[in-house]
Design an enzyme around this catalytic site. Structure first.
Site, short mmCIF file in Angstrom:
data_model
loop_
_atom_site.label_atom_id
_atom_site.label_comp_id
_atom_site.label_asym_id
_atom_site.label_seq_id
_atom_site.Cartn_x
_atom_site.Cartn_y
_atom_site.Cartn_z
CE LYS A 81 -11.75 59.27 21.73
NZ LYS A 81 -10.76 59.29 20.42
CE LYS A 105 -19.31 54.02 16.60
NZ LYS A 105 -17.90 53.63 16.20
CE LYS A 117 -14.62 57.25 11.36
NZ LYS A 117 -15.05 56.16 12.31
CB THR A 202 -13.00 47.85 17.76
OG1 THR A 202 -12.23 48.79 18.07
CG2 THR A 202 -14.30 47.94 17.03
CG ASN A 253 -6.24 45.79 15.24
OD1 ASN A 253 -5.94 44.82 15.76
ND2 ASN A 253 -6.26 47.09 15.72
CB SER A 390 -10.92 55.90 22.81
OG SER A 390 -10.26 55.53 21.55
N1 GLU Z 1 -12.66 54.81 14.73
C1 GLU Z 1 -13.27 53.96 15.73
C2 GLU Z 1 -14.95 54.18 15.64
O1 GLU Z 1 -15.08 54.38 14.66
C3 GLU Z 1 -12.69 54.38 17.35
C4 GLU Z 1 -12.94 56.14 17.65
C5 GLU Z 1 -12.39 56.43 18.74
O2 GLU Z 1 -11.60 55.74 19.40
O3 GLU Z 1 -12.46 57.67 19.03
O4 GLU Z 1 -15.41 53.89 16.74
#
Ligand code: GLU
Length: 459
Positions: A81, A105, A117, A202, A253, A390
């Protein structure tokens, strides 16, 4: 952070765990060292990289070519993810680093996900909507057999948002008509299966990671080892201020939501400055983030001095990098990576730095500032509000139980609080003088390696 500094930190954590008697590993028995070594090696590697050039026909008839990547780092904790970034900073090394940070994370935040990613090397400002849609579709074509609700679930990141996720969902649907599509992407628009509050999540979570740090210190029951008493006193002094001064780098954002959260927090905070890639808007008595936000959204920039006056706002317009060295208590870094570096570390006045963006403080600056007694809340702790929501969107996709925004944000806040309390409790009580980043990496690495050992990925 580069791939080297990230893998180096993973190695340092593994070495530390091998050498030190930690409570977390008391039940691992005699295989402990071997498991840690094998797990560490896997974490420093990558499961899979999908890479290629995306080609589209541009509006002027020419062909546009864009390097694209999807990195699947590790899935010991669950499905891969992580977001897909559209930016000119994208390269394979960067996407791999960001995928590693996603693994850590998601692990730190106890989410049922591994780390992935994606990235496309593109300047979004120089492309029309139609072109961006085609690039999104081409990206899905490239990764179509490697993503899915039970495999790898992308989401937005820098330069992408709900619109792109909607296009990508449609592209996946067209390519795989008989497969579940709704949970293949998160961060979709609300009308298309997205979750209310995902956009702000976020930024709100980033602010909360700092707020809960102060809460932890103001709570009398916090156990504090002597090694950390100076930091406790510094944070306590900030918590007891009548008015805490906050500077917020970035006004996208994430930073908009973080700044607005600061302004509306129960303990009084004044946002003295916000910035974007063109300027910093500063007023020591406060800039009104709520009033600046619609202007930024409409014009994709902050107002100049005349426009500020027309809006009835007072403030000075400074250079974009000036935001970093203003006189404030808390600096929220919500723009991009590598902002606080050896070049400006000595001029940082804030006592607490919060990494809303991924890797805004370089490892050299991190070490220097930590030695100066400052506290840096690392990205993998601070910016997990987005992936947490998410996760709630992903659950919503299965249950069809659509929650209200307040409920979603409350759920996210409680999850952030739980993780923050665990991290800060362990930080202050530790007899080791480790940085918050080291501690977060350590907690994350332990969970991933524990799951690797349970599932037989390491023996
Ligand atoms: N791009 C965001 C992050 O770096 C969200 C990733 C997601 O929601 O999967 O945490």
């Amino acid at each position: 952070m580069t791939k080297n500094t990230t893998t180096q930190l993973i190695q340092e954590v593994v070495d530390y765990l091998i050498e030190t008697d930690t409570n977390e590993l008391s039940t691992w028995g005699e295989n402990r060292t071997e498991w840690l070594k094998q797990g560490g090696e896997q974490l420093k590697g990558i499961d899979k990289v999908i890479a290629g050039d995306l080609r589209i026909k541009k509006d002027d008839g020419s062909i546009g070519t864009y390097q694209a990547f999807r990195v699947q780092h590790n899935n010991a904790c669950g499905y891969y993810k992580g977001g897909i970034r559209f930016s000119t900073g994208v390269n394979q090394d960067e996407v791999q680093t960001l995928a590693m940070l996603m693994t850590l994370k998601n692990s730190l935040h106890d989410l049922p996900y591994g780390g992935g990613k994606g990235g496309v090397h593109i300047d979004v400002r120089k492309h029309s909507k139609r072109e961006l849609k085609e690039v999104s579709q081409a990206f899905v074509k490239m990764v179509q057999n490697d993503i899915g609700p039970y495999r790898d679930i992308p989401a937005p990141d820098v330069g992408s948002g709900p619109e792109l996720m909607d296009w990508m969902t449609q592209a996946y649907k067209d390519l795989h008509p008989n497969e579940p599509f709704i949970n293949t992407f998160t961060g979709k628009s609300i009308k298309n299966g997205g979750t209310k509050g995902r956009g702000e999540s976020t930024g709100i979570g980033t602010f909360l990671s700092y707020y809960y740090l102060v809460d932890a210190v103001l709570n009398d029951s916090l156990e504090v080892n002597d090694k950390h008493s100076d930091k406790r006193d510094m944070i306590k002094a900030i918590g007891e201020k009548e008015n805490v001064k906050v500077a917020v780098q970035g006004f996208g954002n994430l930073s908009r939501a973080a700044a607005i959260s600061a302004q509306n927090a129960e303990r009084k905070h004044t946002v003295i400055a916000v910035s974007d890639s063109r300027s910093t808007v500063y007023n020591e008595n406060g800039v009104d983030a709520e009033k600046l936000a619609p202007f930024k959204e409409e014009n994709d920039r902050l107002p100049n001095a005349d426009e500020l006056k027309e809006m009835g706002l007072e403030g000075d317009v400074l250079d974009p990098m000036d935001i970093l060295t203003l006189d404030c208590d808390v600096l929220i870094l919500g723009a991009i990576e590598d902002q606080v570096t050896e070049a400006n570390q000595a001029d940082i006045k804030a006592d607490i730095l919060v990494e809303g963006a991924n890797g805004p403080v370089t490892s050299e600056a991190d070490q220097y500032l930590t030695e100066q007694g400052k506290v840096i809340i690392p990205d993998i702790l601070a910016n997990a509000g987005g992936v947490t929501v998410s996760y709630l969107e992903w659950i919503q996709g299965f249950t069809n139980d659509v929650k209200e925004k307040e409920d979603i944000l409350e759920d996210m806040s409680q999850r952030m609080k739980k993780v923050s309390e665990r991290v800060y409790g362990s930080y202050f009580s530790s007899e080791h003088d480790e940085s918050l980043r080291f501690l977060c990496f350590k907690l994350a690495v332990v969970r991933v390696i524990d799951l690797m050992k349970r599932s037989g990925k390491i023996i």
